[in-house]
Design a protein around this motif. Structure first.
Motif, short mmCIF file in Angstrom:
data_model
loop_
_atom_site.label_atom_id
_atom_site.label_comp_id
_atom_site.label_asym_id
_atom_site.label_seq_id
_atom_site.Cartn_x
_atom_site.Cartn_y
_atom_site.Cartn_z
N GLN A 184 22.23 44.40 25.09
CA GLN A 184 23.45 44.79 25.78
C GLN A 184 24.28 45.75 24.93
O GLN A 184 24.83 46.73 25.44
CB GLN A 184 24.27 43.55 26.13
CG GLN A 184 25.55 43.87 26.90
CD GLN A 184 26.30 42.62 27.29
OE1 GLN A 184 25.92 41.51 26.95
NE2 GLN A 184 27.40 42.80 28.01
N MET A 185 24.38 45.48 23.62
CA MET A 185 25.15 46.37 22.76
C MET A 185 24.42 47.70 22.58
O MET A 185 25.04 48.76 22.60
CB MET A 185 25.41 45.71 21.40
CG MET A 185 26.20 46.59 20.45
SD MET A 185 26.84 45.71 19.02
CE MET A 185 28.22 44.83 19.77
N GLY A 186 23.13 47.66 22.39
CA GLY A 186 22.33 48.88 22.28
C GLY A 186 22.51 49.60 20.96
O GLY A 186 23.35 49.24 20.13
N TRP A 187 21.67 50.64 20.75
CA TRP A 187 21.71 51.40 19.52
C TRP A 187 21.09 52.77 19.76
O TRP A 187 20.33 52.97 20.71
CB TRP A 187 20.96 50.67 18.40
CG TRP A 187 19.52 50.37 18.75
CD1 TRP A 187 18.43 51.18 18.58
CD2 TRP A 187 19.02 49.17 19.35
NE1 TRP A 187 17.29 50.57 19.03
CE2 TRP A 187 17.61 49.33 19.51
CE3 TRP A 187 19.61 47.97 19.77
CZ2 TRP A 187 16.82 48.34 20.06
CZ3 TRP A 187 18.81 46.99 20.33
CH2 TRP A 187 17.43 47.18 20.47
N GLU A 188 21.47 53.71 18.92
CA GLU A 188 20.91 55.06 19.01
C GLU A 188 19.75 55.27 18.04
O GLU A 188 18.92 56.14 18.22
CB GLU A 188 21.98 56.12 18.70
CG GLU A 188 22.97 56.36 19.82
CD GLU A 188 24.07 55.32 19.85
OE1 GLU A 188 24.64 55.03 18.79
OE2 GLU A 188 24.35 54.78 20.93
N GLN A 189 19.72 54.46 16.97
CA GLN A 189 18.71 54.64 15.93
C GLN A 189 18.27 53.29 15.41
O GLN A 189 19.11 52.41 15.16
CB GLN A 189 19.32 55.47 14.78
CG GLN A 189 18.35 55.79 13.66
CD GLN A 189 19.04 56.56 12.53
OE1 GLN A 189 20.26 56.51 12.38
NE2 GLN A 189 18.26 57.26 11.73
N ALA A 190 16.97 53.09 15.27
CA ALA A 190 16.42 51.85 14.69
C ALA A 190 15.88 52.15 13.30
O ALA A 190 15.17 53.14 13.10
CB ALA A 190 15.31 51.30 15.58
N LEU A 191 16.23 51.28 12.36
CA LEU A 191 15.88 51.49 10.95
C LEU A 191 15.28 50.22 10.37
O LEU A 191 15.64 49.10 10.75
CB LEU A 191 17.12 51.87 10.14
CG LEU A 191 17.80 53.18 10.53
CD1 LEU A 191 19.27 53.15 10.17
CD2 LEU A 191 17.11 54.35 9.84
N GLY A 192 14.37 50.40 9.42
CA GLY A 192 13.79 49.28 8.69
C GLY A 192 14.03 49.43 7.21
O GLY A 192 14.02 50.55 6.68
#
Length: 478
Positions: A184-192
Protein backbone atom coordinates in the motif's frame (compact mmCIF):
# COMPACT_ATOMS: atom_id res chain seq x y z
CA UNK A 1 34.52 -3.23 11.74
CA UNK A 2 34.50 0.29 10.38
CA UNK A 3 36.67 3.17 11.62
CA UNK A 4 35.86 6.66 10.37
CA UNK A 5 36.48 10.32 11.09
CA UNK A 6 34.44 13.47 10.61
CA UNK A 7 35.80 16.19 8.35
CA UNK A 8 33.90 19.30 7.21
CA UNK A 9 30.52 17.61 7.43
CA UNK A 10 31.69 14.44 5.70
CA UNK A 11 32.44 11.00 7.11
CA UNK A 12 35.74 9.61 5.85
CA UNK A 13 36.54 5.91 6.23
CA UNK A 14 39.91 5.36 7.90
CA UNK A 15 39.95 1.59 8.32
CA UNK A 16 37.74 -1.39 7.57
CA UNK A 17 38.07 -5.01 8.68
CA UNK A 18 35.77 -7.96 8.11
CA UNK A 19 35.80 -11.48 9.51
CA UNK A 20 33.17 -14.19 9.11
CA UNK A 21 32.07 -15.44 12.54
CA UNK A 22 28.59 -16.74 11.71
CA UNK A 23 27.37 -16.59 15.29
CA UNK A 24 23.86 -17.74 14.32
CA UNK A 25 25.20 -21.17 13.39
CA UNK A 26 26.16 -21.65 17.03
CA UNK A 27 22.59 -21.57 18.38
CA UNK A 28 21.13 -24.94 19.31
CA UNK A 29 17.44 -25.92 19.47
CA UNK A 30 17.14 -24.24 22.89
CA UNK A 31 18.86 -21.06 21.71
CA UNK A 32 22.04 -21.71 23.68
CA UNK A 33 25.23 -20.44 22.09
CA UNK A 34 27.86 -23.13 21.54
CA UNK A 35 31.32 -22.79 23.06
CA UNK A 36 32.86 -23.05 19.59
CA UNK A 37 30.80 -20.13 18.23
CA UNK A 38 31.56 -18.06 21.31
CA UNK A 39 35.27 -18.71 20.89
CA UNK A 40 35.20 -17.69 17.22
CA UNK A 41 33.53 -14.44 18.16
CA UNK A 42 35.89 -13.72 21.07
CA UNK A 43 38.96 -14.41 18.93
CA UNK A 44 37.65 -11.96 16.33
CA UNK A 45 36.88 -9.32 18.96
CA UNK A 46 40.38 -9.60 20.44
CA UNK A 47 41.84 -8.88 17.01
CA UNK A 48 39.49 -5.93 16.55
CA UNK A 49 40.25 -4.85 20.11
CA UNK A 50 43.91 -4.34 19.23
CA UNK A 51 42.75 -1.64 16.79
CA UNK A 52 40.04 -0.12 18.99
CA UNK A 53 41.14 -0.52 22.61
CA UNK A 54 42.88 2.85 22.86
CA UNK A 55 40.03 4.85 21.33
CA UNK A 56 38.26 7.04 23.92
CA UNK A 57 35.09 5.79 25.68
CA UNK A 58 31.94 6.69 23.79
CA UNK A 59 33.65 6.78 20.39
CA UNK A 60 33.06 3.07 19.71
CA UNK A 61 29.72 1.31 19.24
CA UNK A 62 29.68 -2.48 19.12
CA UNK A 63 26.27 -3.95 18.37
CA UNK A 64 24.78 -7.42 18.74
CA UNK A 65 21.77 -8.27 16.59
CA UNK A 66 19.39 -11.20 16.07
CA UNK A 67 21.53 -14.04 17.42
CA UNK A 68 22.26 -12.25 20.68
CA UNK A 69 18.63 -11.18 20.93
CA UNK A 70 17.67 -14.87 20.86
CA UNK A 71 20.58 -16.38 22.82
CA UNK A 72 19.76 -17.64 26.30
CA UNK A 73 22.17 -17.08 29.17
CA UNK A 74 24.43 -14.83 27.12
CA UNK A 75 25.54 -12.54 29.96
CA UNK A 76 28.84 -14.35 30.51
CA UNK A 77 29.60 -14.21 26.81
CA UNK A 78 28.80 -10.48 26.65
CA UNK A 79 31.10 -9.75 29.57
CA UNK A 80 33.91 -11.69 27.86
CA UNK A 81 33.16 -9.91 24.58
CA UNK A 82 33.44 -6.48 26.21
CA UNK A 83 36.71 -7.48 27.83
CA UNK A 84 38.07 -8.73 24.51
CA UNK A 85 37.06 -5.59 22.62
CA UNK A 86 37.80 -3.06 25.34
CA UNK A 87 34.43 -1.34 24.84
CA UNK A 88 30.77 -2.00 25.76
CA UNK A 89 28.69 -4.29 23.58
CA UNK A 90 25.04 -3.33 23.03
CA UNK A 91 22.21 -5.60 21.91
CA UNK A 92 19.69 -3.78 19.74
CA UNK A 93 16.11 -4.66 18.83
CA UNK A 94 15.02 -5.74 15.38
CA UNK A 95 13.42 -2.45 14.38
CA UNK A 96 16.43 -0.50 15.61
CA UNK A 97 18.60 -2.77 13.47
CA UNK A 98 16.32 -2.01 10.52
CA UNK A 99 16.57 1.74 11.16
CA UNK A 100 20.36 1.64 11.19
CA UNK A 101 20.46 -0.43 8.01
CA UNK A 102 18.24 2.07 6.24
CA UNK A 103 20.37 4.95 7.53
CA UNK A 104 23.51 3.28 6.14
CA UNK A 105 21.93 2.67 2.74
CA UNK A 106 20.41 6.16 2.52
CA UNK A 107 23.74 7.86 3.22
CA UNK A 108 25.45 6.01 0.35
CA UNK A 109 22.89 7.07 -2.26
CA UNK A 110 21.96 10.33 -3.95
CA UNK A 111 19.17 12.10 -2.05
CA UNK A 112 16.50 11.99 -4.75
CA UNK A 113 13.58 12.27 -2.35
CA UNK A 114 12.00 9.07 -3.67
CA UNK A 115 10.58 6.26 -1.58
CA UNK A 116 12.89 3.27 -1.19
CA UNK A 117 12.42 -0.36 -0.21
CA UNK A 118 15.51 -1.80 1.49
CA UNK A 119 16.03 -5.52 2.18
CA UNK A 120 18.91 -6.83 4.27
CA UNK A 121 19.31 -10.61 4.70
CA UNK A 122 21.41 -11.43 7.72
CA UNK A 123 22.34 -14.72 9.34
CA UNK A 124 19.24 -15.06 11.51
CA UNK A 125 16.91 -12.25 10.48
CA UNK A 126 15.87 -10.21 7.47
CA UNK A 127 15.14 -6.50 7.78
CA UNK A 128 12.61 -4.93 5.42
CA UNK A 129 12.31 -1.14 5.40
CA UNK A 130 10.50 1.52 3.38
CA UNK A 131 11.86 5.03 3.80
CA UNK A 132 12.18 8.46 2.28
CA UNK A 133 15.42 10.43 2.32
CA UNK A 134 17.04 9.53 5.68
CA UNK A 135 13.88 8.53 7.57
CA UNK A 136 12.35 5.02 7.65
CA UNK A 137 8.56 4.98 7.30
CA UNK A 138 8.00 1.24 7.84
CA UNK A 139 10.57 -1.08 9.41
CA UNK A 140 10.31 -4.76 10.34
CA UNK A 141 12.73 -7.48 11.36
CA UNK A 142 11.60 -10.97 10.32
CA UNK A 143 12.81 -14.28 11.70
CA UNK A 144 14.43 -15.65 8.57
CA UNK A 145 18.06 -15.50 7.55
CA UNK A 146 20.66 -17.18 5.34
CA UNK A 147 22.15 -19.24 8.19
CA UNK A 148 18.88 -20.36 9.77
CA UNK A 149 17.22 -21.20 6.44
CA UNK A 150 20.26 -23.12 5.20
CA UNK A 151 20.32 -25.18 8.41
CA UNK A 152 16.57 -25.72 8.54
CA UNK A 153 15.77 -26.48 4.90
CA UNK A 154 19.09 -27.88 3.61
CA UNK A 155 20.46 -29.57 6.77
CA UNK A 156 22.59 -32.22 5.03
CA UNK A 157 23.66 -29.95 2.19
CA UNK A 158 21.46 -31.60 -0.46
CA UNK A 159 19.74 -29.09 -2.79
CA UNK A 160 16.43 -30.18 -4.33
CA UNK A 161 13.48 -28.43 -5.95
CA UNK A 162 11.16 -29.60 -3.17
CA UNK A 163 13.41 -28.16 -0.48
CA UNK A 164 13.64 -24.85 -2.31
CA UNK A 165 9.83 -24.69 -2.62
CA UNK A 166 9.46 -25.33 1.09
CA UNK A 167 12.03 -22.66 2.00
CA UNK A 168 10.47 -20.06 -0.33
CA UNK A 169 6.99 -20.71 1.08
CA UNK A 170 8.41 -20.36 4.58
CA UNK A 171 9.82 -16.96 3.63
CA UNK A 172 6.51 -15.85 2.11
CA UNK A 173 4.68 -16.89 5.29
CA UNK A 174 7.08 -14.79 7.37
CA UNK A 175 6.43 -11.83 5.07
CA UNK A 176 2.66 -12.24 4.94
CA UNK A 177 1.78 -10.03 7.97
CA UNK A 178 3.57 -7.00 6.46
CA UNK A 179 2.84 -7.42 2.76
CA UNK A 180 -0.41 -5.41 2.64
CA UNK A 181 1.05 -2.37 4.43
CA UNK A 182 4.23 -2.39 2.36
CA UNK A 183 2.45 -2.75 -0.97
CA UNK A 184 0.00 0.00 0.00
CA UNK A 185 2.81 2.43 0.82
CA UNK A 186 4.78 1.47 -2.28
CA UNK A 187 8.27 2.46 -3.40
CA UNK A 188 10.11 3.81 -6.42
CA UNK A 189 13.36 1.90 -5.89
CA UNK A 190 14.19 -1.48 -4.32
CA UNK A 191 17.63 -1.94 -2.77
CA UNK A 192 19.53 -4.78 -1.13
CA UNK A 193 22.33 -4.46 1.39
CA UNK A 194 24.92 -6.60 3.20
CA UNK A 195 26.84 -9.73 2.31
CA UNK A 196 24.11 -12.09 1.10
CA UNK A 197 22.64 -9.63 -1.40
CA UNK A 198 26.06 -8.51 -2.63
CA UNK A 199 27.13 -12.15 -3.09
CA UNK A 200 23.98 -13.03 -5.05
CA UNK A 201 24.47 -9.95 -7.24
CA UNK A 202 28.06 -11.00 -8.02
CA UNK A 203 27.03 -14.57 -8.79
CA UNK A 204 24.27 -13.50 -11.17
CA UNK A 205 26.46 -11.11 -13.14
CA UNK A 206 29.71 -13.05 -13.15
CA UNK A 207 27.77 -16.20 -14.05
CA UNK A 208 26.05 -14.49 -16.97
CA UNK A 209 22.55 -14.85 -15.51
CA UNK A 210 21.89 -11.10 -15.43
CA UNK A 211 22.83 -8.61 -18.15
CA UNK A 212 21.24 -5.44 -16.82
CA UNK A 213 22.10 -3.68 -13.57
CA UNK A 214 20.64 -5.28 -10.46
CA UNK A 215 18.74 -8.47 -9.65
CA UNK A 216 15.54 -9.75 -11.28
CA UNK A 217 13.21 -12.61 -10.42
CA UNK A 218 14.20 -14.35 -13.67
CA UNK A 219 17.87 -14.20 -12.74
CA UNK A 220 17.19 -15.63 -9.29
CA UNK A 221 15.15 -18.47 -10.76
CA UNK A 222 17.98 -19.28 -13.18
CA UNK A 223 20.44 -19.35 -10.27
CA UNK A 224 18.11 -21.60 -8.27
CA UNK A 225 17.84 -24.03 -11.21
CA UNK A 226 21.63 -24.13 -11.50
CA UNK A 227 22.00 -24.87 -7.77
CA UNK A 228 19.40 -27.67 -7.99
CA UNK A 229 21.29 -29.11 -10.95
CA UNK A 230 24.55 -29.07 -8.94
CA UNK A 231 22.73 -30.79 -6.10
CA UNK A 232 24.87 -30.13 -3.02
CA UNK A 233 26.11 -27.10 -1.11
CA UNK A 234 29.69 -28.42 -1.05
CA UNK A 235 29.78 -28.52 -4.86
CA UNK A 236 28.67 -24.91 -5.43
CA UNK A 237 31.81 -23.70 -7.19
CA UNK A 238 30.01 -20.86 -8.93
CA UNK A 239 31.55 -17.60 -10.21
CA UNK A 240 31.33 -14.82 -7.63
CA UNK A 241 30.74 -17.16 -4.67
CA UNK A 242 33.40 -17.11 -1.95
CA UNK A 243 34.22 -20.14 0.20
CA UNK A 244 33.01 -18.51 3.43
CA UNK A 245 29.65 -17.62 1.84
CA UNK A 246 29.10 -21.06 0.26
CA UNK A 247 27.52 -22.84 3.31
CA UNK A 248 24.71 -20.27 3.65
CA UNK A 249 24.03 -18.89 0.18
CA UNK A 250 21.25 -21.39 -0.58
CA UNK A 251 19.20 -20.20 2.40
CA UNK A 252 19.84 -16.59 1.41
CA UNK A 253 18.63 -17.23 -2.14
CA UNK A 254 15.44 -18.87 -0.82
CA UNK A 255 14.73 -15.87 1.42
CA UNK A 256 15.25 -13.44 -1.45
CA UNK A 257 13.03 -15.44 -3.81
CA UNK A 258 10.30 -15.41 -1.15
CA UNK A 259 10.71 -11.64 -0.76
CA UNK A 260 10.52 -11.04 -4.54
CA UNK A 261 7.29 -13.02 -4.79
CA UNK A 262 5.71 -11.85 -1.54
CA UNK A 263 6.36 -8.15 -2.16
CA UNK A 264 6.06 -8.30 -5.97
CA UNK A 265 9.53 -6.81 -6.50
CA UNK A 266 10.40 -6.26 -10.14
CA UNK A 267 14.10 -5.46 -9.86
CA UNK A 268 16.47 -4.83 -6.96
CA UNK A 269 19.85 -3.12 -7.00
CA UNK A 270 22.50 -3.51 -4.30
CA UNK A 271 24.02 -0.87 -2.07
CA UNK A 272 27.45 -0.76 -0.45
CA UNK A 273 25.93 0.89 2.61
CA UNK A 274 24.56 -1.27 5.42
CA UNK A 275 24.27 -1.31 9.19
CA UNK A 276 27.96 -0.52 9.81
CA UNK A 277 27.66 2.71 7.86
CA UNK A 278 24.36 3.46 9.56
CA UNK A 279 25.92 3.04 13.00
CA UNK A 280 28.75 5.42 12.08
CA UNK A 281 26.34 8.10 10.85
CA UNK A 282 24.17 7.63 13.94
CA UNK A 283 27.20 7.93 16.22
CA UNK A 284 28.45 11.10 14.55
CA UNK A 285 24.91 12.46 14.81
CA UNK A 286 25.13 12.08 18.58
CA UNK A 287 28.36 14.07 18.60
CA UNK A 288 26.82 16.84 16.49
CA UNK A 289 23.54 17.32 18.35
CA UNK A 290 21.45 15.20 16.01
CA UNK A 291 20.86 12.34 18.43
CA UNK A 292 17.83 10.36 17.30
CA UNK A 293 17.33 9.27 20.91
CA UNK A 294 16.49 12.83 21.95
CA UNK A 295 13.87 12.94 19.19
CA UNK A 296 12.47 9.63 20.41
CA UNK A 297 12.06 11.07 23.92
CA UNK A 298 10.28 14.14 22.57
CA UNK A 299 7.93 11.96 20.51
CA UNK A 300 7.12 9.84 23.55
CA UNK A 301 6.34 12.94 25.60
CA UNK A 302 3.89 14.11 22.95
CA UNK A 303 2.37 10.70 22.32
CA UNK A 304 1.64 10.06 26.01
CA UNK A 305 0.75 13.68 26.86
CA UNK A 306 3.50 14.12 29.45
CA UNK A 307 3.20 17.52 31.13
CA UNK A 308 6.12 19.29 29.46
CA UNK A 309 6.68 22.05 31.99
CA UNK A 310 6.92 19.70 34.96
CA UNK A 311 9.08 17.20 33.05
CA UNK A 312 11.57 19.95 32.22
CA UNK A 313 11.45 21.25 35.79
CA UNK A 314 12.40 17.84 37.18
CA UNK A 315 15.03 17.28 34.48
CA UNK A 316 16.69 20.62 35.32
CA UNK A 317 16.73 19.76 39.03
CA UNK A 318 18.12 16.30 38.32
CA UNK A 319 21.06 17.83 36.46
CA UNK A 320 21.60 20.36 39.25
CA UNK A 321 21.97 17.41 41.62
CA UNK A 322 24.07 15.46 39.12
CA UNK A 323 26.81 17.98 38.43
CA UNK A 324 28.37 18.25 41.92
CA UNK A 325 28.39 14.47 42.45
CA UNK A 326 29.35 13.25 38.98
CA UNK A 327 33.10 13.13 39.52
CA UNK A 328 32.98 11.42 42.92
CA UNK A 329 30.42 8.88 41.74
CA UNK A 330 32.17 8.35 38.38
CA UNK A 331 29.19 9.44 36.29
CA UNK A 332 29.72 10.92 32.82
CA UNK A 333 27.87 12.14 29.78
CA UNK A 334 26.14 8.81 29.13
CA UNK A 335 24.69 8.85 32.63
CA UNK A 336 23.71 12.52 32.33
CA UNK A 337 21.69 11.76 29.19
CA UNK A 338 20.02 8.75 30.79
CA UNK A 339 19.08 10.72 33.91
CA UNK A 340 17.69 13.60 31.84
CA UNK A 341 15.57 11.28 29.69
CA UNK A 342 14.25 9.41 32.74
CA UNK A 343 13.31 12.74 34.34
CA UNK A 344 11.51 13.86 31.19
CA UNK A 345 9.53 10.59 31.06
CA UNK A 346 9.05 9.83 34.74
CA UNK A 347 5.29 10.55 34.49
CA UNK A 348 4.67 8.75 31.20
CA UNK A 349 2.62 6.10 32.99
CA UNK A 350 -0.01 8.68 33.94
CA UNK A 351 -1.41 8.19 30.43
CA UNK A 352 -2.76 4.86 31.70
CA UNK A 353 -3.59 5.54 35.36
CA UNK A 354 -2.38 7.52 38.36
CA UNK A 355 -2.42 4.39 40.50
CA UNK A 356 1.03 2.74 40.23
CA UNK A 357 1.90 4.98 37.31
CA UNK A 358 5.62 4.35 37.84
CA UNK A 359 4.98 0.67 37.03
CA UNK A 360 2.90 1.60 34.00
CA UNK A 361 5.78 3.82 32.85
CA UNK A 362 8.21 0.95 33.24
CA UNK A 363 5.96 -1.28 31.13
CA UNK A 364 5.59 1.30 28.34
CA UNK A 365 9.33 1.93 28.14
CA UNK A 366 10.16 -1.78 28.27
CA UNK A 367 7.90 -2.75 25.40
CA UNK A 368 7.80 0.32 23.14
CA UNK A 369 9.97 0.65 20.03
CA UNK A 370 12.52 3.34 20.93
CA UNK A 371 14.54 4.37 17.84
CA UNK A 372 18.18 4.96 18.70
CA UNK A 373 18.17 3.00 21.95
CA UNK A 374 19.91 -0.31 22.54
CA UNK A 375 18.08 -2.91 24.59
CA UNK A 376 20.24 -2.18 27.63
CA UNK A 377 19.65 1.57 27.36
CA UNK A 378 15.93 0.93 27.06
CA UNK A 379 15.97 -1.39 30.07
CA UNK A 380 17.96 1.14 32.11
CA UNK A 381 15.52 3.92 31.23
CA UNK A 382 12.54 1.75 32.19
CA UNK A 383 14.18 0.80 35.49
CA UNK A 384 14.83 4.42 36.48
CA UNK A 385 11.21 5.37 35.77
CA UNK A 386 10.07 2.34 37.80
CA UNK A 387 12.30 3.34 40.72
CA UNK A 388 11.54 7.06 40.85
CA UNK A 389 8.80 6.84 43.51
CA UNK A 390 7.27 4.71 46.26
CA UNK A 391 9.21 1.89 47.92
CA UNK A 392 12.72 1.47 46.57
CA UNK A 393 13.23 -2.28 46.43
CA UNK A 394 16.78 -3.66 46.32
CA UNK A 395 15.54 -6.58 44.21
CA UNK A 396 15.00 -4.19 41.30
CA UNK A 397 18.79 -3.94 40.95
CA UNK A 398 19.97 -7.34 42.20
CA UNK A 399 20.16 -9.11 38.82
CA UNK A 400 22.35 -6.40 37.24
CA UNK A 401 26.13 -6.66 36.85
CA UNK A 402 27.93 -4.86 39.66
CA UNK A 403 29.07 -1.75 37.76
CA UNK A 404 25.71 -1.25 36.09
CA UNK A 405 23.88 -1.81 39.38
CA UNK A 406 25.96 0.80 41.18
CA UNK A 407 25.50 3.31 38.37
CA UNK A 408 21.71 2.90 38.18
CA UNK A 409 21.22 2.99 41.93
CA UNK A 410 23.00 6.35 42.05
CA UNK A 411 20.97 7.72 39.15
CA UNK A 412 17.74 6.48 40.74
CA UNK A 413 18.64 8.31 43.96
CA UNK A 414 19.20 11.58 42.08
CA UNK A 415 15.96 11.20 40.11
CA UNK A 416 13.95 10.49 43.26
CA UNK A 417 15.34 13.59 44.95
CA UNK A 418 14.61 15.76 41.89
CA UNK A 419 11.00 14.55 41.82
CA UNK A 420 10.64 14.98 45.58
CA UNK A 421 11.91 18.58 45.58
CA UNK A 422 9.30 19.55 42.98
CA UNK A 423 6.28 17.83 44.44
CA UNK A 424 4.52 21.20 44.60
CA UNK A 425 4.69 21.39 40.77
CA UNK A 426 5.32 25.13 40.69
CA UNK A 427 8.14 27.26 39.34
CA UNK A 428 9.40 28.55 42.68
CA UNK A 429 13.13 27.79 42.85
CA UNK A 430 14.44 25.39 45.47
CA UNK A 431 17.32 27.14 47.33
CA UNK A 432 19.71 24.19 47.26
CA UNK A 433 23.00 25.67 48.40
CA UNK A 434 25.25 22.61 48.23
CA UNK A 435 25.23 18.92 47.32
CA UNK A 436 28.02 16.73 48.65
CA UNK A 437 28.68 13.02 48.44
CA UNK A 438 31.18 10.79 50.16
CA UNK A 439 30.99 7.20 49.00
CA UNK A 440 27.37 6.19 49.77
CA UNK A 441 26.40 9.29 51.75
CA UNK A 442 24.73 12.32 50.18
CA UNK A 443 24.19 15.62 51.96
CA UNK A 444 21.84 18.42 50.83
CA UNK A 445 22.18 21.94 52.20
CA UNK A 446 19.26 24.33 51.75
CA UNK A 447 18.99 28.08 52.22
CA UNK A 448 18.48 29.38 55.75
CA UNK A 449 14.93 28.89 57.00
CA UNK A 450 13.65 27.25 53.81
CA UNK A 451 13.07 23.79 55.31
CA UNK A 452 11.18 25.25 58.29
CA UNK A 453 8.82 26.91 55.81
CA UNK A 454 8.33 23.65 53.89
CA UNK A 455 7.41 20.95 56.42
CA UNK A 456 6.02 18.62 53.73
CA UNK A 457 9.42 18.57 52.04
CA UNK A 458 11.07 17.77 55.39
CA UNK A 459 8.70 14.83 55.84
CA UNK A 460 9.37 13.62 52.32
CA UNK A 461 13.14 13.82 52.86
CA UNK A 462 12.89 11.93 56.14
CA UNK A 463 10.89 9.18 54.45
CA UNK A 464 13.33 9.12 51.55
CA UNK A 465 16.21 8.56 53.96
CA UNK A 466 14.39 5.46 55.20
CA UNK A 467 13.82 4.26 51.61
CA UNK A 468 17.50 4.63 50.72
CA UNK A 469 18.83 2.79 53.77
CA UNK A 470 18.22 -0.78 52.45
CA UNK A 471 20.32 0.13 49.38
CA UNK A 472 23.17 1.22 51.62
CA UNK A 473 22.77 4.99 51.07
CA UNK A 474 22.62 7.63 53.78
CA UNK A 475 20.72 10.87 53.13
CA UNK A 476 21.44 13.92 55.26
CA UNK A 477 19.90 17.37 54.87
CA UNK A 478 19.73 20.67 56.66
Amino acid sequence: MLVARWHDGEIITVDRLKETVRLASGLDARNRLSEEAQQRALDCLRRFGQRLRNLPPGSVRALGTNTLRKARGARGFLEAAEDALGHPVEIIGGREEARLIYLGVAHTLADDGGRRLVIDIGGGSTEVIIGERFEPRLAESLQMGCVTFSRQHFPDGRITAARFRQAELHAQLELQPIVAAYRQMGWEQALGSSGTLLALDRMLHEGGMEKALGISLGGLETLRARMIEIGHIDWLNLPGLSEDRKPVIVGGLAVLLGAFRGLAIERLTTSDGAMREGVVHDLFGRFHHEDVRARTIQNLRKRFAVEARHAERVATEAMRLFEPVARTWQLGGVEADLLTWAAELHEIGLALSHSRYHKHGEYILTHADLPGFSRQEQADLALLVRAHRRRLQPKLFESLPKARRRRLMRLALLLRLAVLLHRSRNDQPVPLQAVRVERREITLEFGAGWLSEHPLTVTDLEQEAVQLDPLGFTLRFG
